[in-house]
Write a protein that holds these residues in place. Sequence first.
Motif, PDB file in Angstrom:
ATOM      1  N   THR A 130       0.824  -1.216   0.000  1.00  0.00           N
ATOM      2  CA  THR A 130       0.000   0.000   0.000  1.00  0.00           C
ATOM      3  C   THR A 130       0.854   1.260   0.000  1.00  0.00           C
ATOM      4  OG1 THR A 130      -1.779  -1.140   1.171  1.00  0.00           O
ATOM      5  CG2 THR A 130      -1.764   1.266   1.295  1.00  0.00           C
ATOM      6  N   LEU A 131       2.021   1.175   0.616  1.00  0.00           N
ATOM      7  CA  LEU A 131       2.911   2.318   0.788  1.00  0.00           C
ATOM      8  C   LEU A 131       4.280   1.983   0.225  1.00  0.00           C
ATOM      9  CD1 LEU A 131       3.565   5.113   2.152  1.00  0.00           C
ATOM     10  CD2 LEU A 131       4.098   3.828   4.232  1.00  0.00           C
ATOM     11  N   GLY A 132       4.887   2.942  -0.479  1.00  0.00           N
ATOM     12  CA  GLY A 132       6.232   2.728  -0.987  1.00  0.00           C
ATOM     13  C   GLY A 132       7.248   2.654   0.135  1.00  0.00           C
ATOM     14  N   ALA A 133       8.465   2.253  -0.209  1.00  0.00           N
ATOM     15  CA  ALA A 133       9.512   2.075   0.800  1.00  0.00           C
ATOM     16  C   ALA A 133      10.122   3.389   1.269  1.00  0.00           C
ATOM     17  CB  ALA A 133      10.617   1.179   0.241  1.00  0.00           C
ATOM     18  N   ASP A 134       9.843   4.487   0.566  1.00  0.00           N
ATOM     19  CA  ASP A 134      10.452   5.775   0.889  1.00  0.00           C
ATOM     20  C   ASP A 134       9.578   6.537   1.885  1.00  0.00           C
ATOM     21  OD1 ASP A 134      11.885   8.084   1.014  1.00  0.00           O
ATOM     22  OD2 ASP A 134      11.639   8.653  -1.096  1.00  0.00           O
ATOM     23  N   TRP A 135       9.604   6.090   3.138  1.00  0.00           N
ATOM     24  CA  TRP A 135       8.876   6.792   4.197  1.00  0.00           C
ATOM     25  C   TRP A 135       9.810   7.037   5.378  1.00  0.00           C
ATOM     26  CZ3 TRP A 135       8.521   4.166   8.851  1.00  0.00           C
ATOM     27  CH2 TRP A 135       8.610   2.764   8.809  1.00  0.00           C
ATOM     28  N   SER A 136       9.526   8.106   6.090  1.00  0.00           N
ATOM     29  CA  SER A 136      10.387   8.482   7.220  1.00  0.00           C
ATOM     30  C   SER A 136       9.549   9.132   8.304  1.00  0.00           C
ATOM     31  CB  SER A 136      11.481   9.451   6.757  1.00  0.00           C
ATOM     32  OG  SER A 136      10.904  10.665   6.279  1.00  0.00           O
ATOM     33  N   ILE A 137      10.047   9.072   9.526  1.00  0.00           N
ATOM     34  CA  ILE A 137       9.369   9.673  10.675  1.00  0.00           C
ATOM     35  C   ILE A 137      10.388  10.474  11.480  1.00  0.00           C
ATOM     36  CG2 ILE A 137       8.103   9.227  12.821  1.00  0.00           C
ATOM     37  CD1 ILE A 137       7.136   6.612  11.550  1.00  0.00           C
ATOM     38  N   LEU A 138      10.036  11.695  11.807  1.00  0.00           N
ATOM     39  CA  LEU A 138      10.837  12.545  12.682  1.00  0.00           C
ATOM     40  C   LEU A 138      10.072  12.758  13.978  1.00  0.00           C
ATOM     41  CD1 LEU A 138      13.175  14.551  13.319  1.00  0.00           C
ATOM     42  CD2 LEU A 138      11.765  16.318  12.227  1.00  0.00           C
ATOM     43  N   GLY A 139      10.723  12.535  15.100  1.00  0.00           N
ATOM     44  CA  GLY A 139      10.135  12.822  16.400  1.00  0.00           C
ATOM     45  C   GLY A 139      10.921  13.931  17.075  1.00  0.00           C
ATOM     46  N   THR A 140      10.236  14.969  17.533  1.00  0.00           N
ATOM     47  CA  THR A 140      10.910  16.060  18.233  1.00  0.00           C
ATOM     48  C   THR A 140      10.230  16.327  19.566  1.00  0.00           C
ATOM     49  OG1 THR A 140       9.555  17.816  17.233  1.00  0.00           O
ATOM     50  CG2 THR A 140      11.560  17.149  16.047  1.00  0.00           C
ATOM     51  N   ASP A 141      11.007  16.862  20.494  1.00  0.00           N
ATOM     52  CA  ASP A 141      10.488  17.220  21.808  1.00  0.00           C
ATOM     53  C   ASP A 141      11.434  18.248  22.407  1.00  0.00           C
ATOM     54  OD1 ASP A 141       8.264  15.770  23.748  1.00  0.00           O
ATOM     55  OD2 ASP A 141       9.829  16.787  24.886  1.00  0.00           O
ATOM     56  N   ILE A 142      10.949  19.011  23.366  1.00  0.00           N
ATOM     57  CA  ILE A 142      11.807  19.992  24.021  1.00  0.00           C
ATOM     58  C   ILE A 142      12.699  19.349  25.076  1.00  0.00           C
ATOM     59  CG2 ILE A 142      10.202  20.611  25.885  1.00  0.00           C
ATOM     60  CD1 ILE A 142      11.060  23.554  25.387  1.00  0.00           C
ATOM     61  N   SER A 143      12.335  18.135  25.518  1.00  0.00           N
ATOM     62  CA  SER A 143      13.062  17.454  26.582  1.00  0.00           C
ATOM     63  C   SER A 143      14.148  16.534  26.029  1.00  0.00           C
ATOM     64  CB  SER A 143      12.092  16.633  27.440  1.00  0.00           C
ATOM     65  OG  SER A 143      12.804  15.783  28.315  1.00  0.00           O
ATOM     66  N   GLU A 144      15.373  16.843  26.333  1.00  0.00           N
ATOM     67  CA  GLU A 144      16.492  16.001  25.887  1.00  0.00           C
ATOM     68  C   GLU A 144      16.442  14.635  26.549  1.00  0.00           C
ATOM     69  OE1 GLU A 144      21.400  16.162  25.648  1.00  0.00           O
ATOM     70  OE2 GLU A 144      20.265  17.798  26.561  1.00  0.00           O
ATOM     71  N   ARG A 145      15.982  14.597  27.798  1.00  0.00           N
ATOM     72  CA  ARG A 145      15.956  13.338  28.537  1.00  0.00           C
ATOM     73  C   ARG A 145      15.006  12.334  27.887  1.00  0.00           C
ATOM     74  NH1 ARG A 145      12.742  11.304  32.641  1.00  0.00           N
ATOM     75  NH2 ARG A 145      11.532  13.231  32.660  1.00  0.00           N
ATOM     76  N   VAL A 146      13.810  12.776  27.516  1.00  0.00           N
ATOM     77  CA  VAL A 146      12.871  11.829  26.911  1.00  0.00           C
ATOM     78  C   VAL A 146      13.331  11.406  25.526  1.00  0.00           C
ATOM     79  CG1 VAL A 146      10.944  12.735  28.261  1.00  0.00           C
ATOM     80  CG2 VAL A 146      11.307  13.569  25.941  1.00  0.00           C
ATOM     81  N   LEU A 147      14.017  12.278  24.821  1.00  0.00           N
ATOM     82  CA  LEU A 147      14.520  11.925  23.493  1.00  0.00           C
ATOM     83  C   LEU A 147      15.607  10.859  23.580  1.00  0.00           C
ATOM     84  CD1 LEU A 147      14.684  15.486  21.914  1.00  0.00           C
ATOM     85  CD2 LEU A 147      13.094  13.662  21.290  1.00  0.00           C
ATOM     86  N   GLN A 148      16.463  10.966  24.582  1.00  0.00           N
ATOM     87  CA  GLN A 148      17.495   9.941  24.770  1.00  0.00           C
ATOM     88  C   GLN A 148      16.856   8.584  25.028  1.00  0.00           C
ATOM     89  OE1 GLN A 148      19.811  11.610  27.980  1.00  0.00           O
ATOM     90  NE2 GLN A 148      21.075  12.852  26.616  1.00  0.00           N
ATOM     91  N   SER A 149      15.784   8.579  25.788  1.00  0.00           N
ATOM     92  CA  SER A 149      15.053   7.333  26.042  1.00  0.00           C
ATOM     93  C   SER A 149      14.393   6.820  24.771  1.00  0.00           C
ATOM     94  CB  SER A 149      14.000   7.576  27.130  1.00  0.00           C
ATOM     95  OG  SER A 149      13.250   6.411  27.373  1.00  0.00           O
ATOM     96  N   ALA A 150      13.841   7.738  23.969  1.00  0.00           N
ATOM     97  CA  ALA A 150      13.159   7.337  22.735  1.00  0.00           C
ATOM     98  C   ALA A 150      14.108   6.644  21.774  1.00  0.00           C
ATOM     99  CB  ALA A 150      12.535   8.566  22.075  1.00  0.00           C
ATOM    100  N   VAL A 151      15.321   7.128  21.665  1.00  0.00           N
ATOM    101  CA  VAL A 151      16.299   6.528  20.758  1.00  0.00           C
ATOM    102  C   VAL A 151      16.552   5.073  21.140  1.00  0.00           C
ATOM    103  CG1 VAL A 151      18.714   6.591  20.029  1.00  0.00           C
ATOM    104  CG2 VAL A 151      17.396   8.714  20.147  1.00  0.00           C
ATOM    105  N   GLN A 152      16.575   4.771  22.438  1.00  0.00           N
ATOM    106  CA  GLN A 152      16.809   3.400  22.883  1.00  0.00           C
ATOM    107  C   GLN A 152      15.616   2.494  22.569  1.00  0.00           C
ATOM    108  OE1 GLN A 152      19.790   2.373  24.156  1.00  0.00           O
ATOM    109  NE2 GLN A 152      20.428   4.478  23.670  1.00  0.00           N
TER     110      GLN A 152
END
Length: 273
Positions: A130-152
């Motif tokens: 249904t969807l091509g292979a060229d898709w991407s997702i960006l997640g942003t937040d003001i909190s560096e701490r939660v972003l570090q957790s998200a990467v894991q």
Amino acid sequence: MSTPQLNDRSFGRITGLMHEAVGLSFTRSKKALVSARLTNRVQQLGLTGFEDYADLLEGADDGGEFQMAVDLLTTNETYFFREPAHFALLQAELQRTRPQKLAVWSAASSFGDEAYSTAMLLADLQAQGTLGADWSILGTDISERVLQSAVQGIYPAERLREVSPQRLKRYCLRGEAESEGFVQVRESLRERVRFGQLNLCAPIDNLGPFDVIFLRNVLIYFDPPTKSAVVDRVLSQLRPGGLLFLGTAEGRVPCSTPLTVLAPSAYRKGNER
């Protein structure tokens, strides 16, 4: 050590700084919440009270404490596939349009639950053709701490209670021994999502354009003028005809960008003339 009490003066100093720096708005009715979120931190630092904490936040060298205060005041409960009607609408839209490329922005991504939920859905649609292979997702937040957790990409299993057994098997690894009760998103899916720190109250340049934007459960922290400014700023990064999802408890926010209502808190950006 006695429990520090948050008086009106300290409350005004702390919340005024939050509003000026990052747009967060806390009315007098939120005084108990601010106190509950920050009291332990004041005690951990060995300060005598909230006046000293306000002094620290206002200082030129706060040792990263301002970011810590932002984290404590904004961290929400979140879980995978929260507000499932939005994901169902997105799936139906993509099944209708069958795009070959797709860019998604999770604009208040917190610990990444929303971004990885979306990635699971898109990976399924790609596998179905249904969807091509060229898709991407960006997640942003003001909190560096939660972003570090998200990467894991590691979560208590309870946070994935809305994920089907089939998706859990395809996209997650269950922890064993000391990691029992936790789940990690597989690397193959984590590679499709990137995270970065961003203040929604500051200018946003050349981040998009995106086809889909999630801006859910963050506007509650802003006063009405800031809400409108944030929504318009975010919508500047959405393609004409693209989809915007707000938190269902937040209602429609007045903004100058034309929007068509698709469902509760789901909108399509009007085509530019």
